[in-house]
Design a protein around this motif. Structure first.
Motif, PDB file in Angstrom:
ATOM      1  N   VAL A  35      38.138  31.967  36.015  1.00 51.64           N
ATOM      2  CA  VAL A  35      37.357  31.045  35.187  1.00 51.64           C
ATOM      3  C   VAL A  35      36.030  31.690  34.784  1.00 51.64           C
ATOM      4  O   VAL A  35      35.596  31.592  33.635  1.00 51.64           O
ATOM      5  CB  VAL A  35      37.111  29.718  35.936  1.00 51.64           C
ATOM      6  CG1 VAL A  35      36.248  28.785  35.090  1.00 51.64           C
ATOM      7  CG2 VAL A  35      38.428  29.038  36.274  1.00 51.64           C
ATOM      8  N   LEU A  36      35.386  32.356  35.723  1.00 49.52           N
ATOM      9  CA  LEU A  36      34.127  33.045  35.425  1.00 49.52           C
ATOM     10  C   LEU A  36      34.313  34.079  34.324  1.00 49.52           C
ATOM     11  O   LEU A  36      33.486  34.185  33.408  1.00 49.52           O
ATOM     12  CB  LEU A  36      33.603  33.721  36.700  1.00 49.52           C
ATOM     13  CG  LEU A  36      32.376  34.618  36.518  1.00 49.52           C
ATOM     14  CD1 LEU A  36      31.129  33.773  36.288  1.00 49.52           C
ATOM     15  CD2 LEU A  36      32.187  35.525  37.742  1.00 49.52           C
ATOM     16  N   CYS A  37      35.391  34.849  34.422  1.00 52.55           N
ATOM     17  CA  CYS A  37      35.631  35.916  33.447  1.00 52.55           C
ATOM     18  C   CYS A  37      36.032  35.362  32.084  1.00 52.55           C
ATOM     19  O   CYS A  37      35.796  36.003  31.061  1.00 52.55           O
ATOM     20  CB  CYS A  37      36.710  36.868  33.966  1.00 52.55           C
ATOM     21  SG  CYS A  37      36.212  37.776  35.455  1.00 52.55           S
ATOM     22  N   GLN A  38      36.639  34.174  32.078  1.00 52.06           N
ATOM     23  CA  GLN A  38      36.999  33.551  30.813  1.00 52.06           C
ATOM     24  C   GLN A  38      35.761  33.068  30.071  1.00 52.06           C
ATOM     25  O   GLN A  38      35.583  33.349  28.895  1.00 52.06           O
ATOM     26  CB  GLN A  38      37.948  32.371  31.059  1.00 52.06           C
ATOM     27  CG  GLN A  38      39.364  32.758  31.397  1.00 52.06           C
ATOM     28  CD  GLN A  38      40.110  33.287  30.184  1.00 52.06           C
ATOM     29  OE1 GLN A  38      40.152  34.484  29.968  1.00 52.06           O
ATOM     30  NE2 GLN A  38      40.714  32.412  29.408  1.00 52.06           N
ATOM     31  N   ASP A  39      34.918  32.318  30.778  1.00 50.26           N
ATOM     32  CA  ASP A  39      33.716  31.767  30.150  1.00 50.26           C
ATOM     33  C   ASP A  39      32.738  31.356  31.237  1.00 50.26           C
ATOM     34  O   ASP A  39      33.025  30.442  32.016  1.00 50.26           O
ATOM     35  CB  ASP A  39      34.070  30.568  29.269  1.00 50.26           C
ATOM     36  CG  ASP A  39      32.929  30.168  28.349  1.00 50.26           C
ATOM     37  OD1 ASP A  39      31.791  30.071  28.833  1.00 50.26           O
ATOM     38  OD2 ASP A  39      33.187  29.952  27.152  1.00 50.26           O
TER      39      ASP A  39
END
Length: 292
Positions: free
Chosen positions: A156-160
């Motif tokens: 989730v962090l890497c997505q946004d």
């Protein structure tokens, strides 16, 4: 080829190559997703300072490289978050400071020479000791544990980052955790492919896998497979052809990338089945403070 594995140094190199092929693409998938493909390069230069510190103090270069790399990874996150320095400038600071510190310290180490530095810059299977295998194995278990426990949150962090913050995830902690995990991954691969090329093994298999799949899970699985094939095929190829093992492994990974590009292009020409199905092949969605 079986006689090759009768040598103890090749057995140790084989174990290290398996660990490298398994771990580096996993972390690389997260880095590519977050557009931090060059982070491994920056940490690799910092790891060189750790190697030189180990040589200077007559301790394990792998262990000191791990410690210094983790400190450097934390510092780059602090610099990026707490100052006005952008991410690329912070990475540049790592590049220059790491290589300068490594060259300076290796020059102060008694008995050290250019060959000592070169073996870690470009990799050398003959330098992998039994102690190194235990250290690298422990680091690999640590990296795998982080992905097992925090993989969904890191996704989730890497997505946004804003979406992760909106869902109550500890963004700063996860950012530091990803950077530290990347640092440990660099140390895992540096003796096989070298600190200057280990980042390539984190990124190239992922780039190849992305040509074949848009699913995060499938991309990671394919990247691990490509990393393993490159590492395991690169060792005997380098041995029998009298080539540098690190360069051979990376070139094999690049060759597989070219194959993946060709296969991906052919697949795009085919009719797509199941197109338009929302969420097909993606990671699960998030809820408040956690990932389902």
């Amino acid at each position: 080829m079986t006689e090759l594995w009768q040598y103890e140094f090749m057995q140790r190199a084989l174990i290290a190559a398996v660990l490298v092929g398994l771990v580096t693409p996993v972390i690389g998938t997260f880095l590519v997703q977050r557009r931090l493909a060059l982070l491994g390069d920056g940490i690799g230069h910092v790891a060189l300072t750790g190697v030189a510190l180990g040589v200077l103090t007559s301790t394990s270069p792998v262990l000191t490289a791990a410690i210094v790399s983790v400190v450097g990874a934390i510092l780059i996150e602090l610099v990026r978050v707490r100052t006005r320095t952008s991410g690329d400038v912070a990475l540049a600071l790592l590049f220059y400071g790491g290589i300068a510190g490594g060259v300076l310290l290796i020059g102060l180490a008694p008995g050290a020479n250019n060959a000592t530095l070169t073996s870690f810059l470009f990799g050398s299977v003959s330098t992998v000791s039994e102690q190194d295998i235990w250290i690298v194995g422990a680091l690999a278990v640590g990296v795998a544990s982080v992905v097992a426990f925090y993989g969904r949150e890191l996704f989730v962090l890497c997505q946004d980052e804003e979406v992760a913050r909106a869902h109550g995830l500890p963004v700063r902690f996860l950012s530091v955790l990803l950077a530290v995990t990347a640092a440990l991954t660099v140390v895992i691969g540096m003796q096989i492919v070298g600190v200057l090329m280990v980042s390539a093994l984190m990124i190239v298999p992922v780039a190849a896998a992305q040509q074949l799949s848009k699913s995060f899970r499938v991309t990671m699985a394919l990247a691990v497979g490509i990393g393993l094939v490159s590492s395991l095929a690169g060792l005997p190829t380098a041995y029998y052809a009298d080539l540098a093992p690190g360069a051979t492994i990376i070139l094999l990974a690049l060759a597989l990338f070219c194959v993946a590009v060709g296969v991906g292009a052919v697949r795009k020409l085919r009719p797509r089945h199941g197109a338009g199905v929302p969420g097909a092949g993606t990671m699960p969605q998030t809820e408040r403070g956690r990932v389902t």
